[in-house]
Design a protein around this motif. Structure first.
Motif, PDB file in Angstrom:
ATOM      1  N   ALA A 120       0.832  -1.199   0.000  1.00  0.00           N
ATOM      2  CA  ALA A 120       0.000   0.000   0.000  1.00  0.00           C
ATOM      3  C   ALA A 120       0.869   1.252   0.000  1.00  0.00           C
ATOM      4  CB  ALA A 120      -0.925   0.009   1.220  1.00  0.00           C
ATOM      5  N   TYR A 122       1.356   5.491   0.740  1.00  0.00           N
ATOM      6  CA  TYR A 122       0.903   6.611   1.559  1.00  0.00           C
ATOM      7  C   TYR A 122       1.745   7.836   1.229  1.00  0.00           C
ATOM      8  CZ  TYR A 122       4.976   6.027   4.648  1.00  0.00           C
ATOM      9  OH  TYR A 122       6.253   5.940   5.144  1.00  0.00           O
ATOM     10  N   PHE A 152      -4.551   2.671  11.295  1.00  0.00           N
ATOM     11  CA  PHE A 152      -4.493   3.539  10.125  1.00  0.00           C
ATOM     12  C   PHE A 152      -3.162   4.273  10.098  1.00  0.00           C
ATOM     13  CE2 PHE A 152      -9.075   3.125  10.808  1.00  0.00           C
ATOM     14  CZ  PHE A 152      -9.507   2.833   9.516  1.00  0.00           C
ATOM     15  N   GLU A 156      -2.373   7.501   4.384  1.00  0.00           N
ATOM     16  CA  GLU A 156      -2.620   6.309   3.563  1.00  0.00           C
ATOM     17  C   GLU A 156      -3.717   6.580   2.545  1.00  0.00           C
ATOM     18  OE1 GLU A 156      -5.392   2.975   4.998  1.00  0.00           O
ATOM     19  OE2 GLU A 156      -4.275   3.534   6.807  1.00  0.00           O
ATOM     20  N   GLU A 157      -3.643   5.848   1.436  1.00  0.00           N
ATOM     21  CA  GLU A 157      -4.567   6.044   0.326  1.00  0.00           C
ATOM     22  C   GLU A 157      -5.230   4.722  -0.035  1.00  0.00           C
ATOM     23  OE1 GLU A 157      -1.981   9.257  -2.185  1.00  0.00           O
ATOM     24  OE2 GLU A 157      -1.088   7.299  -1.836  1.00  0.00           O
ATOM     25  N   ASP A 158      -6.151   4.796  -0.995  1.00  0.00           N
ATOM     26  CA  ASP A 158      -6.742   3.569  -1.520  1.00  0.00           C
ATOM     27  C   ASP A 158      -5.775   2.874  -2.481  1.00  0.00           C
ATOM     28  OD1 ASP A 158      -9.189   3.950  -0.193  1.00  0.00           O
ATOM     29  OD2 ASP A 158      -9.867   5.329  -1.748  1.00  0.00           O
ATOM     30  N   ARG A 160      -3.207   0.701  -3.716  1.00  0.00           N
ATOM     31  CA  ARG A 160      -2.474  -0.471  -3.247  1.00  0.00           C
ATOM     32  C   ARG A 160      -2.634  -1.621  -4.233  1.00  0.00           C
ATOM     33  NH1 ARG A 160      -3.783  -2.766   2.203  1.00  0.00           N
ATOM     34  NH2 ARG A 160      -3.996  -0.617   2.865  1.00  0.00           N
ATOM     35  N   THR A 180     -13.540   1.469   2.494  1.00  0.00           N
ATOM     36  CA  THR A 180     -12.509   0.554   2.010  1.00  0.00           C
ATOM     37  C   THR A 180     -11.230   0.612   2.839  1.00  0.00           C
ATOM     38  OG1 THR A 180     -13.393   0.704  -0.239  1.00  0.00           O
ATOM     39  CG2 THR A 180     -11.167  -0.123  -0.003  1.00  0.00           C
ATOM     40  N   LYS A 181     -10.815   1.796   3.242  1.00  0.00           N
ATOM     41  CA  LYS A 181      -9.596   1.892   4.061  1.00  0.00           C
ATOM     42  C   LYS A 181      -9.737   1.058   5.330  1.00  0.00           C
ATOM     43  CE  LYS A 181      -7.893   6.456   2.620  1.00  0.00           C
ATOM     44  NZ  LYS A 181      -8.916   6.763   1.589  1.00  0.00           N
ATOM     45  N   GLN A 185      -7.765  -2.600   6.520  1.00  0.00           N
ATOM     46  CA  GLN A 185      -7.130  -2.808   7.817  1.00  0.00           C
ATOM     47  C   GLN A 185      -7.754  -3.992   8.550  1.00  0.00           C
ATOM     48  OE1 GLN A 185      -4.499  -1.220   8.763  1.00  0.00           O
ATOM     49  NE2 GLN A 185      -4.465   0.329   7.167  1.00  0.00           N
TER      50      GLN A 185
END
Length: 323
Positions: A120, A122, A152, A156-158, A160, A180-181, A185
């Motif tokens: 992922a 970020y 978290f 961080e972003e979607d 990945r 979704t985030k 996790q």
């Protein structure tokens, strides 16, 4: 050969698609012995986004698409893309190039060679963003981590890449109100994080206002924690204590000073206090009840108007659904 599916949610992205496509073709040529599938999810765009995607699909067999009947939101687009992806590895990436496509090569290496289940990305800083937006973003990640007890990462972003096992785990979660985030996790697995500089859009404007980001963040916290309900219970208890203490104080003061306290002023202050707290508590309860209400309706997360996808590596489907 193994296949990488690149899922690209799009909403009114006609200004950036050419640059994005060229970058993706460059990245695909740099990863040897891997097939690429570029799956665009048109989230009810009102500009020429879909027609541009269709043109690419006619000249490049790797380009597929799904088009919604209206704008259902990015969460629905991500879910549709994951569900339709045929790849051994699946990447979620934005079309505006704020997610640098060059990282896909490092992501693939992290999973295929280093054994991670997901890699992922970020942003390591918020350079170029407004101070207000950056402040609320940092505050959200810190608050969400404490309330939901999920780890978290700030920035961080979607964006990945996931292996098939990770994708299947995400798809196994059937809830309609998706964050979704938080789902990423929650499912766990071995995740590698890679950082990149904050990058501005190559063209066009962001579709995320501060209000939309706030409501999206609120959905994420409510979807993964009951702490707000616990807080509301404590606030109710505190209100009872304050009311009791205030009442005792006024009685003692009136007796000791032999003075008359305006009853109308007391009534106004107490009413405002109680009403404000009640509205706040009802708002929290309403959010949870609203989510339950939407879930039990069992409406589809999205409706497909048009699509061109692969159900497997040999059979191509190109059909239109009238809605």
């Amino acid at each position: 050969m193994e296949t990488i599916t690149v899922v690209v949610p799009c909403y009114n992205e006609e200004d950036v698609l050419k640059s994005f496509y060229n970058e993706m073709i460059k990245v695909a040529s740099e990863i040897e012995n891997v097939d690429f599938e570029i799956l665009f999810i048109d989230d009810g765009s009102k500009d020429k986004t879909l027609s541009i995607i269709k043109n690419y699909s006619m000249i490049d067999s790797r380009v597929k698409y799904i088009s919604f009947s209206r704008n259902f939101g990015k969460e629905a687009a991500i879910y549709a893309g994951l569900k339709a992806a045929i790849g051994d590895y699946v990447v979620i990436i934005d079309a505006d190039l704020q997610h640098p496509p060059r990282l896909i090569k490092d992501m693939y290496y992290g999973i295929a060679k280093e054994g991670y289940d997901s890699v992922a990305a970020y942003r390591k800083d918020r350079t170029g963003e407004s101070k207000i937006r950056a402040f609320f973003s940092r505050a959200f990640f810190k608050l969400a981590s404490k309330i939901t007890k999920l780890e978290f990462r700030e920035g961080e972003e979607d964006y990945r890449m996931m292996n098939r096992k990770f994708v299947d785990a995400v798809l196994s979660i059937k809830e309609k109100n998706r964050f979704t985030k938080g789902i990423f996790q929650w499912v766990g697995f071995n995740v590698k994080w890679i950082e990149h500089e904050n990058i501005n859009r190559v063209a066009g404007n962001s579709k995320w206002s501060i209000f939309k980001l706030f409501t999206y963040s609120l959905d994420g916290i409510i979807g993964f924690s009951t702490v707000p309900l616990i807080i509301s219970s404590f606030l109710g208890l505190i209100l009872c204590l304050i009311s009791t203490i205030l009442g005792i104080y006024l009685i003692i003061k009136g007796i000791s000073t032999n003075s008359v306290i305006s009853s109308s002023l007391i009534s106004i202050l107490v009413t405002l206090l109680i009403s404000g707290v009640q509205l706040f508590l009802f708002g929290i309860l309403g959010q949870y009840l609203g989510k339950v209400y939407l879930e039990i309706k069992e409406r589809p997360l999205y409706i497909i108007k048009d699509q061109k996808i692969l159900v497997n590596k040999d059979i191509e489907i190109n059909e239109e659904f009238k809605v």
